[in-house]
Design a protein around this motif. Structure first.
Motif, short mmCIF file in Angstrom:
data_model
loop_
_atom_site.label_atom_id
_atom_site.label_comp_id
_atom_site.label_asym_id
_atom_site.label_seq_id
_atom_site.Cartn_x
_atom_site.Cartn_y
_atom_site.Cartn_z
N TYR A 257 0.83 -1.21 0.00
CA TYR A 257 0.00 0.00 0.00
C TYR A 257 0.85 1.25 0.00
N ALA B 289 -0.20 -12.06 5.48
CA ALA B 289 -1.15 -10.94 5.51
C ALA B 289 -1.15 -10.24 6.86
N ARG C 235 -2.29 -7.04 3.81
CA ARG C 235 -3.16 -7.81 2.91
C ARG C 235 -2.71 -7.68 1.45
N VAL D 36 -6.99 -14.12 1.35
CA VAL D 36 -6.81 -12.72 1.74
C VAL D 36 -7.91 -11.81 1.20
N TRP E 96 -9.76 -8.84 3.21
CA TRP E 96 -9.47 -7.45 2.82
C TRP E 96 -10.75 -6.71 2.48
N SER E 97 -11.61 -7.31 1.69
CA SER E 97 -12.84 -6.62 1.28
C SER E 97 -13.77 -6.39 2.46
N GLU F 247 -12.84 -5.93 5.56
CA GLU F 247 -12.25 -4.94 6.47
C GLU F 247 -12.32 -3.52 5.92
N GLU G 217 -5.18 -0.20 1.70
CA GLU G 217 -4.91 -1.32 2.60
C GLU G 217 -6.01 -1.38 3.66
N SER G 218 -6.14 -2.51 4.31
CA SER G 218 -7.11 -2.64 5.40
C SER G 218 -6.80 -1.63 6.51
N TRP H 159 -5.57 -3.37 9.66
CA TRP H 159 -4.17 -3.79 9.66
C TRP H 159 -3.24 -2.59 9.83
#
Length: 621
Positions: free
Chosen positions: A67, A153, A158, A202, A206-207, A209, A274-275, A278
């Protein structure tokens, strides 16, 4: 323990001060805020800002991609960003569908049989085992890839984990398209599986979050619409490729086309956010705030504060966040994780037990057994995939409106009845006679109806559920365990299905009927309802439930005077708002005594009322 007015129930008690009472002047309270919520906020404000973030992983710099705030796509409207993320995640899940379905007609190509050495005779036990083995060995790779990516991840993000998976998938696709013998193909399938397992592990995490808690179901359902679109795309590409007299290219071309998907995924993911969870976990709060602003059209402070509280608690328990500790716990926290692992893995295995792998991967064999010619069977299987794809649209509506439990239970009931009818009809469709074609048409209709029902109910939930029940610091590892369950279920089913059709024929459908009934008690008794609840709220159930039985766990949570206690039912948006304001909830906490009182108003209506109430309390209506 979280008590009646706590806004975050994932934190354990740290002192007796939490239960004390302080009177605040009315003019010091914000609108719709209770004195208890202000006390809770003041007690934890300093602790939340004082987090000992872990140092960056020393190997992170060796993994490409990642990211960048400067590189991230920028849109004026957060809804546009939301749609772009949804579309990209859909492309990634579409690749998973394409890759899973690409072998369906490759297995029917004579040139492929000759190269793999499974052509003489085709129906021998050795060749049947080899055909199923080539398909099944892929899932060994997905299992390994998921476990690796789950750890990556959590360590380096992620996005980097998706890039890692894309590199493996690219190599596997190239090797599959150029395979010249069975050993080569099996190795290529394992390598491709590693990459696909990493991506599939992942992307759903990811989606979930980056989306809001009120739309996670619809978000993932749209992605899986594209997933089945990928399955249908692979099938029709192979169907038309098979019309080419050059039978070599008829099976190599569809395998090579995977490369286009992989390049789009591996390169494109680097331009998305990015999440935020995270980013907060690794101490990048400014970037997390920036991502939340880019993906939310409402105030982000409550969500940001909830994430920080959970991050602090989970960093303090990070010693128990390894795969081994999740399976073999030594303390109460680890035992909670093991239960979540079981729920995620078993749900994926049940998804395969209800029969979708049998019907989709071996659809051509199923239609041929019902009396159709090979060419017509191929056409029916292709149109079945298209019907399957559009059925997923219903999941966009059902998952968030009716909840996960209700969707799965009624889906399993409907599929069981359909398979029972289909199995009986298939018995007569295999008998030569004047009515054979009519029975065959009925089997085809039941097959279409079955796959549509699965797409509307069971397709999405097993992928959505693990992203909701695992805490932040192991959410990617939780996604990995989910893919492990999917790999085990798919590997076993695809390996034994050719033998089932050969040995018991129409009995295969009757076996699947029984397996659907078998899965029902597990869903009803063991799986809490996650619809409408934020990812941070899920810890309330696992920390305070104290039972594998969701009804008993709900009772235990109620005894602790926690407002959100009925975990068999969806939490409605108005209740979520009340919870955030520190108020007592309404519909989600309706007491059984109140239900009984209402039932007594009309003794004539009581039996039906009682049935509806019990079904409603169980989350089934």
């Amino acid at each position: 323990m979280a008590h009646q007015h706590d806004t975050d129930s994932s934190l354990p008690p740290t002192s007796d001060k939490r239960n004390s009472r302080v009177n605040f002047p009315a003019d010091h309270l914000k609108n719709d805020q209770s004195p208890d919520s202000v006390l809770h906020e003041k007690q934890h404000e300093e602790d939340v800002d004082n987090i000992n973030y872990p140092p960056p992983w020393k190997w992170e710099k060796y993994f490409i991609g990642g990211y960048s705030q400067g590189r991230m796509l920028k849109f004026k409207n957060p809804n546009t960003m939301y749609k772009a993320i949804n579309l990209f995640a859909g492309v990634a899940i579409m690749f998973y569908g394409y890759d899973q379905g690409v072998m369906s007609q490759v297995n029917l190509n004579e040139d492929y049989w000759n190269h793999m050495g499974i052509n003489s005779p085709k129906d021998s036990s050795r060749n049947v085992a080899a055909e199923g083995g080539i398909v099944a060995v892929y899932y060994g790779g997905t299992l390994i890839g998921a476990l690796i990516a789950g750890s990556l991840a959590d360590r380096c993000g992620r996005i980097k984990a998706v890039v890692f998976g894309s590199m493996w998938a690219l190599l596997g696709a190239a090797l599959q398209a150029s395979a010249y013998n069975i050993a080569w193909m099996c190795c290529a399938r394992v390598i491709a599986g590693v990459g696909v397992g990493a991506i599939d592990c992942v992307i759903p995490v990811w989606s979930a979050e980056v989306s809001s808690h009120s739309a996670r179901g619809a978000f993932l359902a749209i992605e899986f619409f594209m997933n089945i679109g990928g399955l249908a795309l692979a099938y029709w590409i192979e169907y038309f490729a098979d019309l080419n007299p050059n039978k070599v290219m008829a099976w190599r071309t569809p395998l090579a086309l995977q490369i286009i998907f992989i390049i789009v995924i591996g390169v494109g993911i680097n331009f998305f956010p990015e999440s935020p969870r995270w980013l907060m976990k690794v101490g990048r709060e400014t970037e997390a705030r920036h991502v939340l602003h880019a993906t939310r059209d409402a105030d982000i402070e409550y969500e940001l504060k909830s994430i920080k509280k959970v991050v602090k608690y989970e960093i303090e328990t990070s010693g128990q966040n390894h795969y081994w500790a999740m399976l073999f716990p030594k303390d109460r926290y680890s035992r909670q994780l093991r239960w979540r692992v079981f729920l995620a893995v078993w749900l994926q295995i049940m998804q395969e037990l209800v029969g979708i792998g049998v019907v989709t991967v071996y659809a051509v064999d199923l239609f041929q057994d019902a009396g159709f010619s090979l060419q017509l069977s191929k056409l029916l299987a292709g149109f079945n995939n298209i019907s399957y794809m559009f059925s997923v649209v219903f999941a966009v509506y059902t998952l968030d409106r009716f909840g996960r439990r209700s969707t799965m239970v009624w889906g399993a009931v409907a599929m069981a009845l359909i398979l029972l009818i289909a199995g009986i009809l298939d018995k007569y469709a295999q008998v030569k006679g004047p009515n054979q074609r009519a029975y065959g048409a009925a089997v085809a209709a039941m097959t279409f109806l079955y796959t549509a029902t699965f797409g509307a109910t069971w397709l999405t939930t097993p992928w959505l559920y693990p992203t909701e029940i695992f805490p932040l610091n192991v959410r990617a590892k939780g996604g990995a365990w989910s893919v492990v369950g999917w790999s085990i279920g798919n590997g076993v089913i695809t390996m034994i299905t050719p033998f089932l059709f050969q040995a018991i024929s129409y009995g295969t459908l009757l076996l699947l009927f029984g397996l659907n009934i078998f899965c029902l008690p597990f869903v009803i008794l063991m799986y809490p309802e996650t619809a409408g609840r934020s990812l941070e709220q899920m810890d309330t159930f696992f920390e305070n439930g104290g039972s594998w039985n969701v009804f008993k766990a709900s009772h235990n949570i109620r005894e602790l005077q926690i407002d959100d206690w009925r975990w068999t039912k969806k939490l409605h948006p108005e209740d979520q708002k009340e919870l955030e304001k520190g108020r007592r909830l309404s519909s989600a906490v309706r007491m059984p005594e109140e239900d009984e009182k209402d039932a007594r108003q009309s003794w004539k209506k009581r039996p039906a009322y009682t049935f509806r109430r019990k079904a409603s309390n169980a989350g089934l209506m």
